[in-house]
Design a protein around this motif. Structure first.
Motif, short mmCIF file in Angstrom:
data_model
loop_
_atom_site.label_atom_id
_atom_site.label_comp_id
_atom_site.label_asym_id
_atom_site.label_seq_id
_atom_site.Cartn_x
_atom_site.Cartn_y
_atom_site.Cartn_z
N ALA A 117 17.67 27.56 -5.57
CA ALA A 117 18.41 28.64 -6.24
C ALA A 117 19.75 28.13 -6.78
N LEU A 118 20.38 27.22 -6.05
CA LEU A 118 21.67 26.68 -6.49
C LEU A 118 21.52 25.83 -7.75
N VAL A 119 20.50 24.98 -7.79
CA VAL A 119 20.25 24.19 -9.00
C VAL A 119 20.06 25.11 -10.20
N ARG A 120 19.29 26.16 -10.01
CA ARG A 120 19.05 27.09 -11.11
C ARG A 120 20.35 27.75 -11.58
N ARG A 121 21.19 28.16 -10.65
CA ARG A 121 22.45 28.81 -11.01
C ARG A 121 23.37 27.86 -11.78
N LEU A 122 23.50 26.65 -11.31
CA LEU A 122 24.36 25.69 -11.99
C LEU A 122 23.83 25.37 -13.37
N ASP A 123 22.52 25.20 -13.48
CA ASP A 123 21.92 24.90 -14.77
C ASP A 123 22.09 26.09 -15.73
N ASP A 124 21.92 27.31 -15.24
CA ASP A 124 22.10 28.49 -16.08
C ASP A 124 23.53 28.59 -16.60
N ALA A 125 24.48 28.05 -15.82
CA ALA A 125 25.88 28.05 -16.24
C ALA A 125 26.21 26.87 -17.14
N ALA A 126 25.19 26.12 -17.56
CA ALA A 126 25.35 24.95 -18.43
C ALA A 126 26.19 23.86 -17.79
N LEU A 127 26.10 23.74 -16.45
CA LEU A 127 26.80 22.69 -15.73
C LEU A 127 25.83 21.55 -15.44
N PRO A 128 26.27 20.31 -15.57
CA PRO A 128 25.37 19.17 -15.33
C PRO A 128 25.03 19.06 -13.85
N VAL A 129 23.75 18.91 -13.56
CA VAL A 129 23.27 18.93 -12.17
C VAL A 129 22.37 17.74 -11.92
N THR A 130 22.52 17.15 -10.74
CA THR A 130 21.54 16.20 -10.21
C THR A 130 20.90 16.83 -8.99
N ARG A 133 11.43 14.11 -1.73
CA ARG A 133 10.33 14.08 -2.71
C ARG A 133 10.62 15.14 -3.75
N ILE A 134 10.83 14.72 -4.98
CA ILE A 134 11.19 15.68 -6.03
C ILE A 134 10.71 15.17 -7.37
N THR A 135 10.27 16.08 -8.21
CA THR A 135 9.85 15.76 -9.56
C THR A 135 10.47 16.77 -10.52
N GLY A 136 10.30 16.53 -11.78
CA GLY A 136 10.81 17.46 -12.78
C GLY A 136 10.19 18.84 -12.67
N ALA A 137 9.01 18.92 -12.06
CA ALA A 137 8.35 20.22 -11.90
C ALA A 137 9.06 21.11 -10.89
N ASP A 138 9.93 20.52 -10.07
CA ASP A 138 10.62 21.28 -9.03
C ASP A 138 11.89 21.95 -9.51
N VAL A 139 12.36 21.59 -10.71
CA VAL A 139 13.66 22.07 -11.18
C VAL A 139 13.54 22.51 -12.64
N PRO A 140 14.54 23.23 -13.15
CA PRO A 140 14.50 23.62 -14.56
C PRO A 140 14.42 22.40 -15.48
N GLU A 141 13.83 22.59 -16.62
CA GLU A 141 13.68 21.50 -17.59
C GLU A 141 15.03 20.90 -17.95
N GLY A 142 15.10 19.59 -17.95
CA GLY A 142 16.32 18.89 -18.33
C GLY A 142 17.24 18.53 -17.17
N VAL A 143 16.99 19.06 -15.98
CA VAL A 143 17.82 18.73 -14.82
C VAL A 143 17.45 17.34 -14.31
N ARG A 144 18.46 16.53 -14.07
CA ARG A 144 18.24 15.18 -13.55
C ARG A 144 17.77 15.26 -12.09
N THR A 145 16.75 14.50 -11.74
CA THR A 145 16.24 14.46 -10.38
C THR A 145 16.35 13.04 -9.82
N VAL A 146 16.67 12.96 -8.52
CA VAL A 146 16.71 11.68 -7.83
C VAL A 146 16.06 11.86 -6.46
N ALA A 147 15.07 11.06 -6.16
CA ALA A 147 14.46 11.06 -4.83
C ALA A 147 15.32 10.20 -3.90
#
Length: 273
Positions: free
Chosen positions: A14-27, A32-46
């Motif tokens: 929920a926090l990733v979604r909120r930050l992304d909705d506010a147009a803030l850069p998020v990692t 275990r994480i993939t792009g399918a776990d987060v909004p499109e365009g959010v940087r992911t790091v396992a």
């Protein structure tokens, strides 16, 4: 850049979604994480908080960090964050650190490390979360039954979306450095009442079955450490006045009342169908 650890969990997602909705850069960081776990365009790091030496890529370019209590080396994690240039940390801890410190020594160690880190810090002590009811999802789907101990003892369970909203405010807002917030829902509800709220969301009866303390202990000990089992059962069965009381910190930070369990149940009814 804002780094969110535990990004696939109830609060982190929920926090990733909120930050992304506010147009803030998020990692978004998780073991275990993939792009399918987060909004499109959010940087992911396992990455794993239990292995601080490998956290450099996750923290690269970050100015603020949302940190879970995970692993055994909070100083190592915070050291890696400082080396990467992080200046602010928001720690998700537990209400039990304040009310039952002997049972919650692990999150207490993380709180001490954060306060000693030299970073701007905010500690979020969450009460029990509404998402604990997902433990009933299988039995509700299969036979419309929910089982729990202490069926008529009430606690003010908090909506994880509210925890995420407070975390977002602390990460990129002002006035939260050095604060410890206790996050609870607007009113105490009993397990029997929470089962009824799920039934209302489904539009179908859900039978509540009260477990013995021993049955609950056996079930919980299968996936959480014994000291935490004992502390959790003590809170569920014999909460202190502080644990029963709905605190004002969600409203103080967000300027609105916290969400109800019934509202959470309506939004998540599909998980119980």
């Amino acid at each position: 850049m804002y780094v969110v650890t535990g990004a696939t969990g109830n609060v982190g997602r929920a926090l990733v979604r909120r930050l992304d909705d506010a147009a803030l850069p998020v990692t978004a960081v998780a073991r275990r994480i993939t792009g399918a776990d987060v909004p499109e365009g959010v940087r992911t790091v396992a990455a794993d908080l239990a292995e601080p030496a490998g956290l450099g890529p996750a923290f690269d370019g970050a100015e603020a960090l949302f940190l879970l209590v995970a692993g055994e080396d909070p100083h190592g994690v915070l050291g890696a964050a400082k080396t990467a240039g992080v200046r602010r940390v928001v720690l998700l801890s537990s209400q039990g650190v304040g009310t039952r410190p002997q049972a919650y020594e692990h999150p207490a160690r993380f709180e001490r490390a954060v306060r000693e880190s030299g970073l701007d810090w905010t500690v979020l002590r969450s009460g029990g979360m509404a998402t604990n009811a997902f433990a009933w999802a299988g039995s509700v789907r299969a036979r419309r039954e929910a089982a729990a101990p202490f069926g008529d003892v009430g606690l003010p369970f908090v909506d994880p979306d509210d925890v995420a909203a407070v975390a977002a405010a602390a990460l990129h807002g002002e006035g939260h450095a050095g604060a410890t917030y206790t996050l609870t829902g607007p009113a105490a509800t009993t397990p029997r009442e929470r089962a009824a709220a799920i039934a209302a969301a489904l539009g179908e009866p859900v039978r509540f079955t009260e477990q013995t303390r021993e049955e609950a202990h056996t079930q919980m000990a299968a996936f959480i450490p014994l000291p935490v089992v004992e502390g959790t059962l003590a809170i569920l069965g014999e909460p202190t006045e502080e644990e029963r009381r709905a605190g004002p910190d969600v409203e103080r930070v967000l300027g609105r009342a916290p969400g109800t369990f019934a509202g959470w149940a309506r939004r998540n009814a599909a998980a119980f169908r």
